[in-house]
Enzyme design. Structure first.
Site, PDB file in Angstrom:
ATOM      1  N   CYS A  15       0.843  -1.197   0.000  1.00 13.22           N
ATOM      2  CA  CYS A  15       0.000   0.000   0.000  1.00 13.22           C
ATOM      3  C   CYS A  15       0.883   1.254   0.000  1.00 13.22           C
ATOM      4  O   CYS A  15       1.914   1.292  -0.675  1.00 13.22           O
ATOM      5  CB  CYS A  15      -0.910  -0.097   1.220  1.00 13.22           C
ATOM      6  SG  CYS A  15      -2.361   0.940   1.272  1.00 13.22           S
ATOM      7  N   SER A  16       0.517   2.273   0.754  1.00 12.41           N
ATOM      8  CA  SER A  16       1.304   3.507   0.768  1.00 12.41           C
ATOM      9  C   SER A  16       2.628   3.359   1.506  1.00 12.41           C
ATOM     10  O   SER A  16       3.384   4.338   1.615  1.00 12.41           O
ATOM     11  CB  SER A  16       0.484   4.657   1.370  1.00 12.41           C
ATOM     12  OG  SER A  16       0.014   4.316   2.649  1.00 12.41           O
TER      13      SER A  16
END
Lengths: 210, 210
Positions: free
Chosen positions: A100-101
């Site tokens: 993800c981030s």
């Protein structure tokens, strides 16, 4: 193999626990959850805390480093203690990975410059500004750097890693033990397949990674 | 809706966190992780603890009850405090649910008698002895009782529940936010599709749910 998983306030729980469930079952795996301070670290939705058994300065090296994402990850882009720790552990790792981030945080630490990487679809425009080469794929390998798309993609990433580290039979065995035979009731897991109205509503609400 | 997730020593982390990541994103969801005592509860692999924010006697009711599985679940079959709590909360719930061998614990509490249910493939022979009607499916609904197969199946269960509770668009939105567009590198997630040698090795090693 020592596996270090970073925790920080408002990480996304499944980003960390999905890969943990796979990687922690590899033969000889020793997982440590690490944060700036030992103790419970609260995830983004507020009602779940995971325990960091180690402070960052207690983890000087790792064969595999994993950085989860979450709404709190952007605040870590300006945290020297975390950035320096990521750079230091990366010099010791065989694999440096993110979900993800988490890839934006690796990039903020300067570790993805000029490398192909992926992230959560909602923030995929931010990778290039941090020096990485964005790839809209679920799992991206560039040398020892492996990044996954949003949240649940960490499970797929971890199975890829298990296969590369221990071979197909071990990875398949872990897939069977975790009964990872996905049967989602909808085909809404990607921007390409979700109903356009669902995508538009999320974009309109600025619903970053949560 | 109040969502209570049971924790006990040696639960399987993804059994709890997969559904949490989905259910916790439903509008109005209030999740509480509950265990016999407040504080960190260590999961089966040993290197991860989740915090129980409430003791069981602090959670008298829930709209949705979720029981994860794991190697430690069988020990709870003889724990009156847990069994009585499950029965009490079940009298208040709209949905009573489980992942993996959590269904065996629900059955031990007498809550699945005569009901169709599923569990982890490795222990599917134990459901009938506890009074349930075994169904070799990934997600099984029987009235308000919903059970999922092993470990990762809780994510699919939770999306089904989100759809039934809030409608397809909300469930699809959560699927997109968690980017649940599974792309496992192998087709080894079920006994039917895994290489026979992988299945045989797991059975020979008596590798229950881990």
């Amino acid at each position: 193999m020592k596996i270090a998983i970073l925790l920080y306030p408002e990480f996304t729980a499944l980003d960390a626990v999905g890969p943990y469930e796979v990687l922690g079952r590899m033969p000889g795996a020793e997982v440590v959850f690490a944060a700036e301070r030992r103790g419970p670290v609260r995830s983004d939705l507020g009602s779940l805390a995971l325990t960091a058994d180690a402070a960052l300065d207690e983890v000087g090296a790792a064969g595999l480093l994993l950085v989860p994402g979450g709404p709190g990850s952007a605040r870590q882009h300006g945290n020297p203690a975390v950035l320096e720790w990521l750079r230091a552990v990366d010099t010791t790792s065989t694999w440096t990975t993110s979900v993800c981030s988490g890839s934006l945080l690796l990039a903020a630490a300067g570790l993805l410059t000029g490398r192909r990487a992926t992230t959560h679809w909602f923030v995929d425009g931010e990778l290039a500004a941090l020096g990485a080469l964005p790839a809209a794929e679920r799992v991206v390998f560039d040398g020892k750097y492996a990044t996954a798309a949003g949240v649940s993609a960490g499970i797929d990433l971890a199975l890829h890693l298990a296969g590369r580290i221990h071979g197909d039979a071990v990875a398949q065995s872990i897939q069977l033990v975790t009964e990872y035979d996905p049967q989602p009731p909808y085909r809404a897991g990607s921007v390409a397949t979700a109903p356009p109205a669902v995508v538009a509503a999320l974009r309109a609400n600025d619903l970053i990674v949560r």
